[in-house]
Write an enzyme that holds these catalytic residues in place. Structure first.
Site, PDB file in Angstrom:
ATOM      1  N   ARG A 149     -67.418 -76.622 -36.843  1.00 58.08           N
ATOM      2  CA  ARG A 149     -67.192 -77.860 -37.605  1.00 58.08           C
ATOM      3  C   ARG A 149     -65.835 -77.900 -38.294  1.00 58.08           C
ATOM      4  O   ARG A 149     -65.200 -78.921 -38.367  1.00 58.08           O
ATOM      5  CB  ARG A 149     -68.287 -78.011 -38.677  1.00 58.08           C
ATOM      6  CG  ARG A 149     -69.487 -78.746 -38.166  1.00 58.08           C
ATOM      7  CD  ARG A 149     -70.684 -78.464 -39.010  1.00 58.08           C
ATOM      8  NE  ARG A 149     -71.041 -77.050 -38.929  1.00 58.08           N
ATOM      9  CZ  ARG A 149     -72.144 -76.527 -39.433  1.00 58.08           C
ATOM     10  NH1 ARG A 149     -72.987 -77.279 -40.068  1.00 58.08           N
ATOM     11  NH2 ARG A 149     -72.403 -75.240 -39.313  1.00 58.08           N
TER      12      ARG A 149
ATOM     13  N   LYS B 181     -79.742 -64.394 -30.284  1.00 53.77           N
ATOM     14  CA  LYS B 181     -81.006 -64.274 -30.980  1.00 53.77           C
ATOM     15  C   LYS B 181     -80.858 -64.853 -32.394  1.00 53.77           C
ATOM     16  O   LYS B 181     -79.721 -64.957 -32.838  1.00 53.77           O
ATOM     17  CB  LYS B 181     -81.481 -62.826 -31.008  1.00 53.77           C
ATOM     18  CG  LYS B 181     -80.606 -61.899 -31.888  1.00 53.77           C
ATOM     19  CD  LYS B 181     -81.181 -60.538 -31.952  1.00 53.77           C
ATOM     20  CE  LYS B 181     -82.174 -60.358 -33.053  1.00 53.77           C
ATOM     21  NZ  LYS B 181     -81.579 -60.254 -34.408  1.00 53.77           N
TER      22      LYS B 181
ATOM     23  N   ASP C 243     -79.531 -59.948 -26.043  1.00 56.80           N
ATOM     24  CA  ASP C 243     -79.982 -58.965 -27.023  1.00 56.80           C
ATOM     25  C   ASP C 243     -78.939 -57.866 -26.939  1.00 56.80           C
ATOM     26  O   ASP C 243     -78.881 -57.137 -25.949  1.00 56.80           O
ATOM     27  CB  ASP C 243     -81.368 -58.423 -26.662  1.00 56.80           C
ATOM     28  CG  ASP C 243     -81.859 -57.436 -27.709  1.00 56.80           C
ATOM     29  OD1 ASP C 243     -81.072 -56.570 -28.118  1.00 56.80           O
ATOM     30  OD2 ASP C 243     -83.019 -57.544 -28.129  1.00 56.80           O
ATOM     31  N   HIS C 244     -78.080 -57.756 -27.969  1.00 55.72           N
ATOM     32  CA  HIS C 244     -76.911 -56.883 -27.810  1.00 55.72           C
ATOM     33  C   HIS C 244     -77.296 -55.417 -27.611  1.00 55.72           C
ATOM     34  O   HIS C 244     -76.497 -54.622 -27.153  1.00 55.72           O
ATOM     35  CB  HIS C 244     -75.906 -57.072 -28.956  1.00 55.72           C
ATOM     36  CG  HIS C 244     -76.303 -56.441 -30.244  1.00 55.72           C
ATOM     37  ND1 HIS C 244     -77.179 -57.014 -31.112  1.00 55.72           N
ATOM     38  CD2 HIS C 244     -75.938 -55.272 -30.826  1.00 55.72           C
ATOM     39  CE1 HIS C 244     -77.337 -56.243 -32.171  1.00 55.72           C
ATOM     40  NE2 HIS C 244     -76.594 -55.156 -32.017  1.00 55.72           N
TER      41      HIS C 244
ATOM     42  N   LYS D  50     -75.695 -51.795 -25.030  1.00 55.51           N
ATOM     43  CA  LYS D  50     -75.254 -50.468 -25.491  1.00 55.51           C
ATOM     44  C   LYS D  50     -75.389 -49.460 -24.352  1.00 55.51           C
ATOM     45  O   LYS D  50     -76.429 -49.412 -23.674  1.00 55.51           O
ATOM     46  CB  LYS D  50     -76.101 -50.025 -26.700  1.00 55.51           C
ATOM     47  CG  LYS D  50     -75.855 -50.860 -27.964  1.00 55.51           C
ATOM     48  CD  LYS D  50     -76.717 -50.375 -29.123  1.00 55.51           C
ATOM     49  CE  LYS D  50     -76.739 -51.339 -30.291  1.00 55.51           C
ATOM     50  NZ  LYS D  50     -75.646 -51.240 -31.221  1.00 55.51           N
TER      51      LYS D  50
ATOM     52  N   GLU E  42     -81.232 -48.707 -40.885  1.00 61.43           N
ATOM     53  CA  GLU E  42     -79.884 -49.122 -41.308  1.00 61.43           C
ATOM     54  C   GLU E  42     -79.685 -48.787 -42.767  1.00 61.43           C
ATOM     55  O   GLU E  42     -80.636 -48.851 -43.557  1.00 61.43           O
ATOM     56  CB  GLU E  42     -79.737 -50.639 -41.152  1.00 61.43           C
ATOM     57  CG  GLU E  42     -79.883 -51.128 -39.729  1.00 61.43           C
ATOM     58  CD  GLU E  42     -79.683 -52.637 -39.661  1.00 61.43           C
ATOM     59  OE1 GLU E  42     -78.534 -53.072 -39.769  1.00 61.43           O
ATOM     60  OE2 GLU E  42     -80.679 -53.358 -39.528  1.00 61.43           O
TER      61      GLU E  42
ATOM     62  N   ASP F 146     -86.448 -59.896 -37.087  1.00 61.28           N
ATOM     63  CA  ASP F 146     -85.014 -59.683 -36.901  1.00 61.28           C
ATOM     64  C   ASP F 146     -84.731 -58.549 -35.915  1.00 61.28           C
ATOM     65  O   ASP F 146     -83.798 -58.633 -35.117  1.00 61.28           O
ATOM     66  CB  ASP F 146     -84.390 -59.364 -38.269  1.00 61.28           C
ATOM     67  CG  ASP F 146     -82.871 -59.271 -38.222  1.00 61.28           C
ATOM     68  OD1 ASP F 146     -82.261 -60.044 -37.464  1.00 61.28           O
ATOM     69  OD2 ASP F 146     -82.299 -58.439 -38.948  1.00 61.28           O
TER      70      ASP F 146
ATOM     71  N   HIS G 141     -84.897 -56.085 -30.476  1.00 57.04           N
ATOM     72  CA  HIS G 141     -84.194 -54.827 -30.155  1.00 57.04           C
ATOM     73  C   HIS G 141     -85.170 -53.675 -29.897  1.00 57.04           C
ATOM     74  O   HIS G 141     -85.053 -52.956 -28.904  1.00 57.04           O
ATOM     75  CB  HIS G 141     -83.269 -54.408 -31.304  1.00 57.04           C
ATOM     76  CG  HIS G 141     -82.252 -55.442 -31.684  1.00 57.04           C
ATOM     77  ND1 HIS G 141     -81.678 -56.292 -30.774  1.00 57.04           N
ATOM     78  CD2 HIS G 141     -81.690 -55.752 -32.883  1.00 57.04           C
ATOM     79  CE1 HIS G 141     -80.814 -57.078 -31.401  1.00 57.04           C
ATOM     80  NE2 HIS G 141     -80.804 -56.777 -32.675  1.00 57.04           N
TER      81      HIS G 141
ATOM     82  N   LYS H  49     -83.972 -51.944 -43.498  1.00 57.32           N
ATOM     83  CA  LYS H  49     -82.638 -52.010 -44.107  1.00 57.32           C
ATOM     84  C   LYS H  49     -82.620 -51.131 -45.350  1.00 57.32           C
ATOM     85  O   LYS H  49     -83.658 -50.860 -45.941  1.00 57.32           O
ATOM     86  CB  LYS H  49     -82.313 -53.449 -44.489  1.00 57.32           C
ATOM     87  CG  LYS H  49     -82.203 -54.349 -43.248  1.00 57.32           C
ATOM     88  CD  LYS H  49     -81.124 -55.376 -43.411  1.00 57.32           C
ATOM     89  CE  LYS H  49     -80.962 -56.228 -42.175  1.00 57.32           C
ATOM     90  NZ  LYS H  49     -79.943 -55.750 -41.247  1.00 57.32           N
TER      91      LYS H  49
END
Ligand code: BG6
Length: 519
Positions: free
Chosen positions: A67, A172, A201-202, A206, A240, A259, A264, A364
């Site tokens: 935007r 995602k 899905d990153h 990997k 994480e 998430d 993942h 997390k």
């Protein structure tokens, strides 16, 4: 624990086949939501790296769409992002050439007229650069814009150009429960044929994740014991140290199960548990993944636990730092019920896995950043070196464990018992055989997006989530999410930032006589 390192010889490294690289046809990559963090931190550095190694076509352009009225500032900002991402010299002439290929088009995603302008702009860029009709649309926006963008691309004829391939990459989260994922699939497939859709899905990009398949299916030694007869339990951890990093409003609606676990972690699970595919073709690999998810019975609510972090201490390279609790994070409800930790026990009811528990956890602000899969094997049927006494200082004899370190310290280790060199007793201590990516190959793995962007341009869907797969995994987790939404947790926050998560997660394994691996 003693460790033996493995290294690939330079002769073997130099034999890695050259000349098999696949280079996509001339393409324009159009990134919707390009002013977001993902484009600058991940996508552009990945594309530049592809350019550096000669895997991008010469006729190529990137068009950022968002935007804000950014103009040339966009290309400059992306250039800075590429430099910040790694060992790239700011004066690299290749970077100058690459920056010239970056364009920007300001547009509101709900402005139907804007799409006419975008189409004309893409045609202009294509003509000026000899690109033709190939387009890769990358949806990196907030999920609420996905259908709007897709439907506008369709109604403006950008889903099927007369000449060229059109692919749509969708970031995602793909839906937020089973119904919304079904609805999204339906609306996406009304515009794009499934062969054009790349649900990213990153984790699948990997190297260490792809290596799970190589480890299992390119070696003869592991597969015969990769089943219920030899395996006691499997644990998958995605831990994480980071908190929500300014993404409060997104995370409030997501939580750890949506998430990370539904996507993942379930992708990791499918690679660990699937049968050997008949080939490495997209349809064969995806078929085997689907069979794993289909074989998982519904997860009893008692086998899912949740947590939320309170204030605590996180240690990193710069030392210990005090961090706020989740409820004190920016733009988070001070009474938030969102889980920042989730752990689940599930089973896979098929001939290979019946009876083997799979424990999954993600959270997390945990003690360490660690994503790993551990496969614990059963103890030998007869312990010659009896438990009491003879194992000496090392305590009880430990089971064999194969640990796949997805990140960091990417690699694989096998833990086994070895005789301690002493003449007095048969003491057994656990030792490690260790393969470390960086030590073996002299480089660490890429950021995941490189491989996936390349595959999306080439039209290879093997490492992308597919329609039925996302619905199956949402079908497993939607009842848990609904039960959690209906019953507010009384104990939140129930773990301190910098700890290993809530006690209820330990209880979940204790019931089965197991413990989470110490990382
Ligand atoms: C993303 C999640 O998909 O994956 C983030 O939205 C999470 O919350 C991230 O931090 C983890 O990815 P990685 O590659 O750092 O393990």
């Amino acid at each position: 624990m003693a460790t033996v390192q493995m290294k690939v010889s330079p002769e073997n490294l130099s034999k890695v086949s050259k000349g098999n690289e696949r280079i996509p046809e001339p393409t324009i990559i159009v990134i919707f939501g390009a002013s977001g963090d993902l484009t600058k931190r991940k996508l552009l550095p990945a594309l530049f790296h592809l350019e550096q190694v000669g895997l991008l076509p010469r006729e190529f352009a990137i068009v950022g769409v968002a935007r804000r009225p950014l103009g040339d500032e966009f290309a400059k900002d992306m250039r800075a992002g590429i430099v910040e991402s790694g060992d790239i010299d700011e004066s690299d002439p290749q970077l100058d050439g690459f920056t010239k290929k970056i364009h920007y088009f300001p547009m509101n995603f709900d402005d139907a007229n804007g799409y006419d302008g975008l189409k004309a702009e893409l045609d202009k860029i294509a003509k000026a650069n000899g690109i033709g009709g190939n387009r890769l649309f990358y949806l990196a926006t907030a999920p609420e814009y996905f259908t709007e963008i897709i439907e506008n691309l369709g109604s403006h004829g950008m889903n099927k150009p007369d000449q060229g391939e059109v692919h749509a990459v969708i970031e995602k989260p793909f839906g937020h429960d089973l119904d919304s994922a079904r609805e999204l699939n339906h609306r996406v497939n009304a515009v794009f044929d499934e062969s054009q859709v790349f649900r990213i899905d990153h984790y699948l990009g990997k190297e260490t994740v792809q290596n799970i398949l190589v480890f299992r299916f390119a070696n003869g030694i592991f597969e015969p014991v990769w089943n219920r007869n030899y395996i006691e339990q499997v644990q998958i951890t995605a831990a994480e140290t980071l908190g929500v990093e300014g993404r409060g409003p997104f995370y409030e609606k997501a939580g750890a199960l949506r998430d990370v676990v539904q996507n993942h972690v379930m992708e990791l699970l499918s690679f660990v548990a699937m049968e050997p595919p008949v080939s490495f073709e997209s349809s064969s690999v995806r078929q085997e993944k689907l069979k794993v998810w289909q074989a998982i019975p519904s997860i009893p609510i008692l086998n899912a636990v949740r947590g939320q972090y309170g204030p605590g201490k996180i240690s990193d390279k710069s030392g210990d730092k005090d961090v706020p609790g989740y409820r004190q994070e920016d733009r988070v409800d001070p009474n938030s019920q969102t889980e920042t930790y989730a752990a689940v026990k599930l089973e896979i009811d098929n001939w290979r896995w019946a009876g083997v528990p799979f424990y999954l956890r993600a959270g997390k602000r945990l003690k360490k950043r660690y994503t790993e899969i551990s496969i614990e094997f059963k103890q030998p049927p007869l312990l010659l070196f009896n438990r009491a006494g003879s194992s000496g200082d090392c305590g009880e004899i430990q089971p064999n464990v194969i640990t796949m370190r997805i990140q960091p310290n990417e690699g694989i280790s096998l833990t086994f018992g070895a005789k301690v060199p002493t003449t007095q007793s048969m003491s057994v201590c656990p030792v490690n055989m260790d393969f470390d990516y960086a030590a073996a190959f002299g480089k660490s793995s890429a950021n995941g997006y490189e491989r996936l962007l390349l595959d999306a341009m080439l039209g290879d869907q093997t490492l992308f989530a597919e329609r039925d797969g996302v619905e199956l995994t949402w079908a497993l987790y939607t009842p848990i999410l609904e039960a959690w939404a209906a019953k507010k947790p009384q104990t939140f926050p129930n773990y301190a930032a910098g700890s290993w998560g809530p006690d209820c997660a330990d209880e979940l394994l204790k019931k089965d006589g197991h413990l989470w691996r110490k990382l």
